[in-house]
Scaffold this motif. Structure first.
Motif, PDB file in Angstrom:
ATOM      1  N   PRO A 136      14.018   3.420  -7.403  1.00 34.73           N
ATOM      2  CA  PRO A 136      13.244   3.715  -6.196  1.00 34.73           C
ATOM      3  C   PRO A 136      11.998   4.541  -6.500  1.00 34.73           C
ATOM      4  O   PRO A 136      12.040   5.448  -7.327  1.00 34.73           O
ATOM      5  N   GLY A 137      10.917   4.208  -5.835  1.00 34.60           N
ATOM      6  CA  GLY A 137       9.693   5.000  -5.916  1.00 34.60           C
ATOM      7  C   GLY A 137       9.525   5.829  -4.656  1.00 34.60           C
ATOM      8  O   GLY A 137      10.501   6.112  -3.954  1.00 34.60           O
ATOM      9  N   ASP A 138       8.280   6.211  -4.374  1.00 28.16           N
ATOM     10  CA  ASP A 138       8.008   7.084  -3.222  1.00 28.16           C
ATOM     11  C   ASP A 138       7.772   6.229  -1.978  1.00 28.16           C
ATOM     12  O   ASP A 138       6.651   6.101  -1.487  1.00 28.16           O
ATOM     13  N   PHE A 139       8.872   5.680  -1.480  1.00 22.87           N
ATOM     14  CA  PHE A 139       8.797   4.828  -0.277  1.00 22.87           C
ATOM     15  C   PHE A 139       8.240   5.623   0.903  1.00 22.87           C
ATOM     16  O   PHE A 139       7.376   5.146   1.646  1.00 22.87           O
ATOM     17  N   ALA A 140       8.741   6.862   1.063  1.00 24.33           N
ATOM     18  CA  ALA A 140       8.312   7.673   2.224  1.00 24.33           C
ATOM     19  C   ALA A 140       6.812   7.942   2.175  1.00 24.33           C
ATOM     20  O   ALA A 140       6.127   7.905   3.209  1.00 24.33           O
ATOM     21  N   GLY A 141       6.287   8.184   0.974  1.00 24.98           N
ATOM     22  CA  GLY A 141       4.851   8.422   0.840  1.00 24.98           C
ATOM     23  C   GLY A 141       4.041   7.196   1.243  1.00 24.98           C
ATOM     24  O   GLY A 141       3.036   7.293   1.948  1.00 24.98           O
ATOM     25  N   ALA A 142       4.513   6.031   0.807  1.00 28.42           N
ATOM     26  CA  ALA A 142       3.812   4.792   1.156  1.00 28.42           C
ATOM     27  C   ALA A 142       3.886   4.542   2.664  1.00 28.42           C
ATOM     28  O   ALA A 142       2.924   4.082   3.290  1.00 28.42           O
ATOM     29  N   TRP A 143       5.047   4.861   3.256  1.00 24.72           N
ATOM     30  CA  TRP A 143       5.187   4.698   4.713  1.00 24.72           C
ATOM     31  C   TRP A 143       4.183   5.586   5.454  1.00 24.72           C
ATOM     32  O   TRP A 143       3.534   5.160   6.409  1.00 24.72           O
ATOM     33  N   ARG A 144       4.046   6.821   4.973  1.00 22.87           N
ATOM     34  CA  ARG A 144       3.123   7.762   5.641  1.00 22.87           C
ATOM     35  C   ARG A 144       1.675   7.271   5.551  1.00 22.87           C
ATOM     36  O   ARG A 144       0.889   7.456   6.484  1.00 22.87           O
ATOM     37  N   VAL A 145       1.343   6.642   4.441  1.00 23.55           N
ATOM     38  CA  VAL A 145      -0.024   6.115   4.335  1.00 23.55           C
ATOM     39  C   VAL A 145      -0.244   5.000   5.367  1.00 23.55           C
ATOM     40  O   VAL A 145      -1.292   4.924   6.005  1.00 23.55           O
ATOM     41  N   MET A 146       0.779   4.167   5.569  1.00 29.00           N
ATOM     42  CA  MET A 146       0.650   3.117   6.589  1.00 29.00           C
ATOM     43  C   MET A 146       0.422   3.738   7.967  1.00 29.00           C
ATOM     44  O   MET A 146      -0.338   3.224   8.786  1.00 29.00           O
ATOM     45  N   SER A 147       1.066   4.873   8.185  1.00 20.26           N
ATOM     46  CA  SER A 147       0.843   5.621   9.425  1.00 20.26           C
ATOM     47  C   SER A 147      -0.583   6.119   9.507  1.00 20.26           C
ATOM     48  O   SER A 147      -1.264   5.971  10.523  1.00 20.26           O
TER      49      SER A 147
END
Ligand code: G3P
Ligand code: CA
Length: 316
Positions: free
Chosen positions: A289-300
């Protein structure tokens, strides 16, 4: 981490919680709903007797046990689908009763070995079953018509089948929690005249729609292209790669689509490093797993309205 609040963007469970269960199974959809998905996504192809089932392709050797079933060996075929030669077993050559004897398998056993223990447990669900589950659990449904031009060429009208199935489930009114998506243009334009449901033009990073030779997806992303899409669709569903690596540039792209009157949904966020944008990979194992949460926040941050994900349970 970006110092911005996470804005509300819908969580679209891509083929279910397909990071944790074999894709397109009721088990994958049920888990996604438990994990907080707002919408569940089935890709749809028809059986020989005209029933829509949830599979990503009409060729099903990668996600079912059909290749191990001697009674179906003689139905192996080679066909040309959207200009590509494909060999295997095709849903349109099997009745629903025959397909229901198959069992789903993990598509990516090497990337997701933890899911292989679910192989052989779950049948292929019909679209009606997936829609009934969404309705019962009060989440939305986000069906995608796969290869409608190909199916039309063999006498199968999948837009009609989809609208009839939605009507059957009472999911056909303007307020129904439904988005209908397609990479092709003609079916969306036709459905615009037939349904008040929200329609989504899918836009890939390369190529063009199979039903409009010469048309390129890149042109759909120009201001004029987006305005044209807005004449028949409510949203664009775009490959995340089209947003690029620069969040400010991505925000500008999203803003252009919104200025044309379109909501913006992106695909597909997955937790494994190999699928994440480079900036969000962690360590050297492509399957870790990588930084899924970080990528999600960028989409936000960039302002998208919805994100397709294989991992709704990882959404921050
Ligand atoms: O439907 C959005 C996204 O799922 C499109 O790609 O190939 O995963 O259906 P695919
Ligand atoms: Ca899809």
């Amino acid at each position: 981490m970006l110092a911005v609040p996470v804005q509300a963007q819908i969580i679209i469970a891509h083929r279910g919680a397909s990071g944790e269960r074999p894709e397109h199974t009721l088990a994958a959809y049920e888990l996604a709903i438990e994990q907080g998905a707002d919408y569940i996504e089935p890709d749809l192809v028809p059986t020989k007797d005209g029933v829509l089932v949830a599979r990503h392709e009409n060729e099903i050797s990668g996600t079912t046990d059909i290749a191990l079933r001697p009674e179906f060996a003689s139905r192996k075929a080679t066909k040309t689908i959207d200009g590509k030669e494909v060999t295997g077993w095709f849903t349109e050559d099997f009745t629903l009763a025959e397909l229901l004897t198959l069992r789903a398998r993990e598509r990516l056993p090497e990337v997701r070995p933890q899911n292989v223990k679910f192989d052989g447990l779950y049948p292929v669900p019909t679209f009606a079953e997936v829609a009934a589950l969404a309705k019962a659990k009060k989440v939305g449904i986000y069906p995608e018509l796969k290869h409608p031009a190909y199916f039309s060429s063999i006498g199968m009208d999948t837009p009609d089948l989809l609208l009839a199935a939605l009507r059957q489930e009472g999911l056909d009114g303007a307020d129904a929690q439904v988005f209908i998506q397609c990479f092709e243009v003609g079916p969306l334009k036709r459905m615009r005249a037939l349904t008040p449901l929200k329609l989504v033009q899918l836009i890939a990073a390369g190529g063009g729609p199979a039903d409009v030779p010469g048309k390129r997806y890149a042109d759909m992303m120009s201001d004029a292209g987006l305005r044209d899409v807005a004449t028949y669709a409510d949203a664009v569903g775009i490959d995340m790669a089209l947003l690029g690596d620069d969040p400010n540039q991505a925000a500008a792209t999203v803003a252009r689509a919104k200025a044309a009157g379109l909501a913006v949904h992106v695909w597909t966020l997955r937790r494994e490093n190999r699928f994440l944008p480079v900036a969000f990979r962690r360590g050297s194992d492509p399957d870790a797993p990588g930084d899924f949460a970080g990528a999600w926040r960028v989409m936000s941050f960039v302002g998208v309205d919805g994100v397709f994900t294989d991992n709704p349970g990882e959404v921050p």
